[in-house]
Write a protein that holds these residues in place. Sequence first.
Motif, PDB file in Angstrom:
ATOM      1  N   SER A 363       0.810  -1.386   0.196  1.00 24.47           N
ATOM      2  CA  SER A 363       0.129   0.140   0.201  1.00 24.47           C
ATOM      3  C   SER A 363       0.948   1.173   0.031  1.00 24.47           C
ATOM      4  O   SER A 363       0.597   2.090  -0.639  1.00 24.47           O
ATOM      5  N   LYS A 367       1.094   4.035  -2.991  1.00 24.03           N
ATOM      6  CA  LYS A 367       0.721   5.435  -2.754  1.00 24.03           C
ATOM      7  C   LYS A 367       1.617   6.430  -3.141  1.00 24.03           C
ATOM      8  O   LYS A 367       1.598   7.472  -3.533  1.00 24.03           O
ATOM      9  N   ARG A 370       1.537   6.882  -6.905  1.00 24.21           N
ATOM     10  CA  ARG A 370       0.406   7.821  -7.239  1.00 24.21           C
ATOM     11  C   ARG A 370       0.775   9.081  -7.103  1.00 24.21           C
ATOM     12  O   ARG A 370       0.250   9.962  -8.019  1.00 24.21           O
ATOM     13  N   ALA A 402      -4.901  -0.031  -5.185  1.00 24.04           N
ATOM     14  CA  ALA A 402      -4.237   1.230  -5.403  1.00 24.04           C
ATOM     15  C   ALA A 402      -3.756   1.135  -6.773  1.00 24.04           C
ATOM     16  O   ALA A 402      -3.174   2.221  -7.142  1.00 24.04           O
TER      17      ALA A 402
END
Length: 515
Positions: A363, A367, A370, A402
């Motif tokens: 995760s 992140k 992103r 994600a």
Amino acid sequence: MAITLDTIAELSGGRLSQGADASVRVSAVGINAQELPERGLFAAVPGTRTHGATYARESSAAAILTDAEGERILTDRCELRPFIVVEDVRAILGTVASAVHGHPSHDMTLFGVTGTSGKTTTSYLLEAGLLAAGHSVGVIGTNGTRINGEPVPTQLTTPEAPVLQEVLARMRANGVTHVVMEVSSHAIALGRIVGTEFDVAGFTNLSQDHLDFHDTMEEYFATKARFFRPGSPIRAGRSVICVDDEFGQKLSRLAGPAAVTVSTGSRPASVTVGETEIGAAGLQRFDVRIDGRDITCEVPLPGRFNVANAALALTMAATAGEDPKIVAGGLRDVVVPGRMQNIDRGQDFLAVVDYAHKPAAVSAVLKTLRSQAEGRIGIVLGAGGDRDTAKRPLMGAAAARAADLVVVTDDNPRSEDPGAIRAAMLQGARDAVRERKSAGKKKRVADIREIGSREDAIRAAVEWARAGDAIIIAGKGHETGQLVGDVRHPFDDAECLTRAIDDRLRVEAETEEQA
């Protein structure tokens, strides 16, 4: 150096076998029977299948250290060499090994870094800072052991106690003054760091991992806490704890008021981090407020978690008496193999290799991508065999929530069926996609693919990427082999990704020429 069996018996609280010559001296200790020299002490420990004492005849060691079960085996086999009997060999093996090697940790400044994610990166950052401060630095960890810059590969994050003491003694002999060591929960639980005196212990974070070894997260946390808890025989002299997660907060309370806390968010702490500026290629610039001073740091590693790693490393060094400004100067050029490692071959998309192999780590890295990529995000991900099975669907779900592309592939299947491992991850990924659809979140639904061949999976992600996208090859990081059954096949994610990008660029160039 060499010490007598009488001294070892006294240190370990053990009993010398009847008729043993207490004046026999040993200068080495180990659990591998065949590797010990004639003046060695063979530590016969109980194994999962066979007791180590059954291998005593294969050793040329001068004496044997064992437990009651091992004594029965040695007696039945008419062992003539002296042996010392203790209640628990592993519990005192580090203390004995340290004494045999002249207590090397007493002569150096030792830093121990523990936690689930970030141990290796924090170790590299701390090493770079200490080198900038002019010290001779040794490192022991996942990426191997370095003595004055010379790599000494190891297969364990923290070596077995006898090997650890031998390595520390070698470091001392080579003039090393400061040692940075990754400390795993296995090392703590199995007594590998007993007999080693740490000056500073650092905690990164805790998330689900190693539940094949620890029964619960509570047990996993309790094991880590032994490195910080007052009264623990392996507690370090000083503690530095990142309190960005609930486990860090809990640990800081257990460690007591003397512990130094680090926060990269709004949580109150001894050391805090200001706003982060993100520059080219993921360079991060931020201020760390420590001892009333704002120390500017620049770290060439993307992700908020690497801000936390850098702040922890800086604080650990400062806690040991180093000037944080000088230490910070060494962080800018650090390179951590397989940790958010950027593979740049001139392509128009971001390509990264990372060691993320836990749900929370997956995760976190997605992140980070992103926040830095203009386009879509793709991930290639597998899970290791013979390890925590519960995290597999969680990893798949984390990726699907994600990323725009999730390619489930093989990691190190070991003795397990690779297809069964992939199936568990795919189930988690597909469940996450269904949850998003049922919640009406149809704007971005991940494309889930299964490609068993890791190389083919990496090539598929490279072919998928468009200008402005980002792809990450996760799970193996720095590793240069893939373990299938009992065979380790050469495989390097960074090299494979590089080849795939080069091949794509070559085809594109040839196509453009033909046009």
